[in-house]
Write an enzyme that holds these catalytic residues in place. Structure first.
Site, short mmCIF file in Angstrom:
data_model
loop_
_atom_site.label_atom_id
_atom_site.label_comp_id
_atom_site.label_asym_id
_atom_site.label_seq_id
_atom_site.Cartn_x
_atom_site.Cartn_y
_atom_site.Cartn_z
CE LYS A 124 -4.46 0.99 0.18
NZ LYS A 124 -5.63 0.22 -0.27
CG ASP A 164 -7.34 3.33 -0.82
OD1 ASP A 164 -7.88 2.22 -0.73
OD2 ASP A 164 -7.31 4.13 0.13
P1 NDP Z 1 -12.96 7.67 -2.87
O1 NDP Z 1 -11.91 8.68 -2.66
O2 NDP Z 1 -13.51 7.46 -4.24
O3 NDP Z 1 -14.20 7.97 -1.91
C1 NDP Z 1 -14.02 8.07 -0.53
C2 NDP Z 1 -15.34 8.46 0.10
O4 NDP Z 1 -15.21 8.35 1.51
C3 NDP Z 1 -15.73 9.91 -0.18
O5 NDP Z 1 -17.11 10.03 -0.17
C4 NDP Z 1 -15.10 10.63 1.01
O6 NDP Z 1 -15.70 11.86 1.34
C5 NDP Z 1 -15.35 9.63 2.12
N1 NDP Z 1 -14.34 9.80 3.17
C6 NDP Z 1 -13.00 9.72 3.02
N2 NDP Z 1 -12.39 9.95 4.18
C7 NDP Z 1 -13.37 10.17 5.08
C8 NDP Z 1 -13.38 10.47 6.45
N3 NDP Z 1 -12.23 10.59 7.15
N4 NDP Z 1 -14.58 10.61 7.06
C9 NDP Z 1 -15.73 10.51 6.36
N5 NDP Z 1 -15.79 10.24 5.05
C10 NDP Z 1 -14.62 10.07 4.43
O7 NDP Z 1 -12.38 6.31 -2.27
P2 NDP Z 1 -12.86 4.81 -2.55
O8 NDP Z 1 -14.32 4.77 -2.77
O9 NDP Z 1 -11.95 4.23 -3.54
O10 NDP Z 1 -12.49 4.11 -1.16
C11 NDP Z 1 -13.42 4.03 -0.07
C12 NDP Z 1 -12.98 2.93 0.88
O11 NDP Z 1 -12.95 1.68 0.18
C13 NDP Z 1 -11.58 3.09 1.48
O12 NDP Z 1 -11.58 2.56 2.79
C14 NDP Z 1 -10.72 2.22 0.59
O13 NDP Z 1 -9.54 1.79 1.24
C15 NDP Z 1 -11.67 1.07 0.33
N6 NDP Z 1 -11.37 0.27 -0.84
C16 NDP Z 1 -11.30 0.83 -2.08
C17 NDP Z 1 -11.04 0.04 -3.17
C18 NDP Z 1 -11.06 0.58 -4.57
O14 NDP Z 1 -11.02 -0.22 -5.50
N7 NDP Z 1 -11.17 1.88 -4.78
C19 NDP Z 1 -10.76 -1.40 -3.04
C20 NDP Z 1 -10.96 -1.90 -1.70
C21 NDP Z 1 -11.22 -1.08 -0.66
P3 NDP Z 1 -14.97 13.24 0.95
O15 NDP Z 1 -15.25 13.44 -0.48
O16 NDP Z 1 -15.60 14.24 1.83
O17 NDP Z 1 -13.51 13.04 1.26
#
Ligand code: NDP
Length: 444
Positions: A124, A164
């Site tokens: 990561k 991510d």
């Molecule tokens: P994105 O950046 O596309 O979206 C993240 C979302 O989570 C946004 O809506 C963001 O809101 C919100 N968010 C981020 N940080 C916080 C926080 N501290 N408190 C509240 N809301 C928060 O990321 P992904 O959708 O790719 O990833 C989301 C999760 O899924 C993560 O945990 C990631 O590790 C996991 N994941 C992702 C994969 C992938 O293929 N993308 C694969 C496996 C797991 P805001 O816009 O306000 O920041």
């Protein structure tokens, strides 16, 4: 060393890494029985070698913003374990990024990648760069500065990063471009690439779709139909939106989505048109979820998470530790029957404990969100064979991988009363494969 001794030793050595210790503790406590059945593991001090990353790169990234100011960020790549394949795992851009968070993610990734059955180790990386409010050019310059350092540590058979939080198609494109220039090769070193330059169909959808497929497998064990079920989702990024899309196509009702500022609540369920609005809001206009509430006049919980609403299923899909013990209590009081994690480690240990005690269907992220890295693995295969599969082919493979992960969880997590502890199942299944590979390769 005994498994429990390793844990206390890691606590002593890394006292300032709470997320890393949280992830390690969960795994060690669930695999301990299985580990103790293999005295050879202890002789090889296997658990300690599996918990401590192979290596960590950390570096300064200097870049120039649109106003001509020089900005400095920290960059990291954790190469955790490559016993079963090249290091593989996403890159996160978020102001909260630090070594502890990336170490927990790389550790989790190692088990997740093992579960997929594909040949991928765990890694990561990321930076405390905050992409919010940055122009396209700033994001591009940052990505190039990041890669100017990272490129020498990665490669198609060495370490293959992906997206991510804060890293989607745009950022992967810029990073891949810089990698290609520095390494002077066009190989599958990143996944999540654009379709025009080696990306796989269904990769953007894969984590969200995969989570829904895992959920369907869990529901089937209790004969429950997804149709009409109310689902609370957190987040509105890649994972959240594609989870919602698949749920809508199956007739479920998505009642919440959120971002770091608040939650929208639509009791009758978000429509496809509204979901399209959220997708554009987040990916094109890069706006806030509050604007959805203003556009459609729905309820908005300012600064709150979704977990107080009445729902049948919860799918946390934003970030780590976003669902705590109080949230879990509220969900259970409101009759939740399943929690399937799209995010990595979104539930705190207290929340996990409550879900397990209540014997609801609870899927930890390392099993439920493994669809993303699985299709990344399929992207790597397509890149090395220099072919591309149709969306139907990739989706069919994704469904079959999620079914297989579910079966592994059941095999190792089945309890005397017939219920399944998916946490134990995922951890033991993921662990055994990596452990056997490490034993075969000697002490290195
Ligand atoms: P994105 O950046 O596309 O979206 C993240 C979302 O989570 C946004 O809506 C963001 O809101 C919100 N968010 C981020 N940080 C916080 C926080 N501290 N408190 C509240 N809301 C928060 O990321 P992904 O959708 O790719 O990833 C989301 C999760 O899924 C993560 O945990 C990631 O590790 C996991 N994941 C992702 C994969 C992938 O293929 N993308 C694969 C496996 C797991 P805001 O816009 O306000 O920041």
């Amino acid at each position: 060393m005994k498994a429990s001794e390793v844990l206390s030793d890691l606590k002593r050595r890394f006292p300032n890494e709470p997320e890393y210790l949280q992830a390690v503790e969960e795994v060690i406590t669930t695999i301990e029985d299985e580990y103790n059945k293999h005295p050879e593991f202890e002789r090889y001090n296997l658990i300690e070698r599996l918990c401590i990353p192979d290596r960590i790169f950390s570096f300064r990234i200097s870049w120039v913003d649109d106003k001509g100011n020089v900005q400095n960020n920290m960059g990291y790549r954790i190469q955790h374990n490559n016993a079963i394949g090249p290091y593989k795992g996403g890159i996160r851009f978020h102001s909260s990024v630090n070594q502890s968070i990336l170490k927990f993610l790389a550790f989790e990734q190692t088990f997740k990648n093992s579960l997929t059955t594909l040949p991928m180790g765990g890694g990561k990386g990321g930076s405390d760069f905050n992409p919010k409010g940055k122009s396209d050019m700033e994001v591009m310059r940052f990505c190039q500065a990041f890669l100017a350092e990272l490129w020498r540590h990665i490669g198609p058979d060495t370490d293959v990063p992906a997206g991510d939080i804060g890293v989607g198609g745009r950022e992967v494109g810029y990073m891949f471009g810089m990698y290609k220039k520095m390494a002077r090769e066009h190989t599958g070193t990143f996944t999540g690439k654009g379709l025009e330059f080696g990306g796989s169909l269904v990769r953007p959808e894969a984590t969200g779709y995969g989570n829904v497929y895992f959920l369907l497998n869990m529901l089937a064990t209790r004969g429950i139909d997804i149709k009409g079920k109310k689902v609370a989702i957190s987040g509105s990024g890649n994972v959240a939106t594609y989870t919602a899309k698949k749920l809508l196509s199956l007739g479920a009702k998505v009642v919440t989505m959120s971002d770091s500022n608040g939650t929208i609540y639509v009791p009758e369920g978000i429509s496809e048109e509204q979901l399209e609005y959220i997708f554009k809001l987040k990916n094109i206009y890069r706006g806030r979820i509050k604007e959805f509430a203003e556009e459609y006049g729905c309820e908005y919980f300012d600064g709150e998470r979704p977990w107080k609403v009445k729902c049948d299923i919860a799918m946390p899909s934003a970030t780590q530790n976003e669902l705590d013990g109080d949230d879990a209590r509220m969900l259970l009081e409101n009759g939740v029957i399943a929690v399937s994690e799209g995010a990595n480690m979104p539930s705190t240990p207290e929340a996990v404990h409550q879900f397990l005690a209540a014997k609801i269907l609870y899927a930890p992220g390392k099993a439920a969100n493994a669809g993303g890295v699985s299709v990344s693995g399929l992207e790597m295969s397509q890149n090395s064979e220099k072919i591309s599969w149709s969306a139907e082919e990739v989706d069919a493979k994704l469904q079959s991988i999620m079914k297989n992960i579910h079966e592994q969880c059941v095999k190792y997590g089945i309890q005397e009363d017939g219920t399944v502890n998916y946490v134990k199942g995922a951890n033991v299944a993921g662990f055994m494969k990596v452990a056997k590979a490490m034993m075969a390769q000697g002490i290195i």
